[in-house]
Design a protein around this motif. Structure first.
Motif, short mmCIF file in Angstrom:
data_model
loop_
_atom_site.label_atom_id
_atom_site.label_comp_id
_atom_site.label_asym_id
_atom_site.label_seq_id
_atom_site.Cartn_x
_atom_site.Cartn_y
_atom_site.Cartn_z
N GLU A 164 -82.24 -12.11 51.27
CA GLU A 164 -82.86 -11.02 50.51
C GLU A 164 -82.51 -9.65 51.09
O GLU A 164 -82.20 -8.71 50.35
N ASN A 165 -82.55 -9.54 52.40
CA ASN A 165 -82.40 -8.23 53.04
C ASN A 165 -80.98 -7.86 53.43
O ASN A 165 -80.68 -6.68 53.61
N SER A 166 -80.09 -8.86 53.57
CA SER A 166 -78.77 -8.57 54.11
C SER A 166 -77.60 -8.85 53.17
O SER A 166 -76.48 -8.47 53.47
N VAL A 167 -77.86 -9.52 52.06
CA VAL A 167 -76.77 -9.83 51.13
C VAL A 167 -76.86 -8.88 49.94
O VAL A 167 -77.92 -8.74 49.32
N ASP A 168 -75.75 -8.23 49.65
CA ASP A 168 -75.68 -7.27 48.55
C ASP A 168 -76.03 -7.94 47.22
O ASP A 168 -75.66 -9.10 46.98
N MET A 169 -76.75 -7.21 46.37
CA MET A 169 -77.23 -7.78 45.11
C MET A 169 -76.11 -8.38 44.24
O MET A 169 -76.28 -9.49 43.71
N PRO A 170 -74.96 -7.72 44.06
CA PRO A 170 -73.92 -8.36 43.24
C PRO A 170 -73.46 -9.71 43.79
O PRO A 170 -73.15 -10.63 43.03
N VAL A 171 -73.47 -9.85 45.10
CA VAL A 171 -73.11 -11.13 45.72
C VAL A 171 -74.23 -12.15 45.48
O VAL A 171 -73.96 -13.31 45.17
N GLN A 172 -75.48 -11.71 45.60
CA GLN A 172 -76.61 -12.60 45.30
C GLN A 172 -76.49 -13.14 43.87
O GLN A 172 -76.68 -14.34 43.63
N VAL A 173 -76.19 -12.25 42.94
CA VAL A 173 -76.07 -12.65 41.53
C VAL A 173 -74.93 -13.64 41.36
O VAL A 173 -75.08 -14.68 40.70
N LYS A 174 -73.79 -13.37 41.96
CA LYS A 174 -72.63 -14.27 41.86
C LYS A 174 -72.97 -15.65 42.43
O LYS A 174 -72.65 -16.68 41.82
N LEU A 175 -73.62 -15.68 43.58
CA LEU A 175 -74.01 -16.95 44.19
C LEU A 175 -74.99 -17.71 43.30
O LEU A 175 -74.83 -18.91 43.07
N ASN A 176 -76.00 -17.00 42.81
CA ASN A 176 -77.00 -17.66 41.96
C ASN A 176 -76.40 -18.17 40.65
O ASN A 176 -76.77 -19.24 40.18
N GLN A 177 -75.46 -17.42 40.08
CA GLN A 177 -74.82 -17.88 38.85
C GLN A 177 -74.04 -19.17 39.09
O GLN A 177 -74.11 -20.11 38.29
N GLU A 178 -73.32 -19.22 40.19
CA GLU A 178 -72.53 -20.42 40.49
C GLU A 178 -73.44 -21.61 40.80
O GLU A 178 -73.18 -22.73 40.37
N ILE A 179 -74.49 -21.37 41.55
CA ILE A 179 -75.44 -22.45 41.85
C ILE A 179 -76.06 -22.95 40.55
O ILE A 179 -76.16 -24.17 40.33
N GLY A 180 -76.46 -22.04 39.68
CA GLY A 180 -77.03 -22.42 38.39
C GLY A 180 -76.06 -23.23 37.55
O GLY A 180 -76.43 -24.23 36.92
#
Length: 96
Positions: A65-81
């Motif tokens: 939450e605190n150290s990973v940039d939001m666009p990367v969080q979104v990319k990771l979550n999309q792939e996991i989904g």
């Protein structure tokens, strides 16, 4: 039956995801016991993003939450989904 062949078919899969050129992480879907803990995006990334050996990369959901940039969080979550959706498609799994 060849045990190695069986495990290749049913074992834990690591799906590569290139975050940026030359930077690849792997997505590993959680076990049934860890699945309920994937209750928010940060915990999902924490449990599902691993290195090439299948070991968790992050120390905690808070680190995600605190150290990973939001666009990367979104990319990771999309792939996991996407992988979750693919894994839950029982007809597709049975036909493989």
């Amino acid at each position: 039956m060849d045990f190695e062949q069986l495990m290749n078919a049913i074992g834990v899969k690591l799906s590569p995801l290139e975050i940026k050129t030359g930077v690849t992480v792997y997505i590993k879907l959680p076990s049934i016991t860890k699945y309920p803990e994937c209750s928010d995006p940060y915990k999902t990334i924490f449990y599902c993003v691993v290195d090439e050996d299948g070991k968790q990369i992050f120390e905690s959901p808070e680190q995600v939450e605190n150290s990973v940039d939001m666009p990367v969080q979104v990319k990771l979550n999309q792939e996991i989904g996407r992988l979750f959706t693919e894994a839950m498609d029982i007809e597709s799994v049975e036909s493989k």
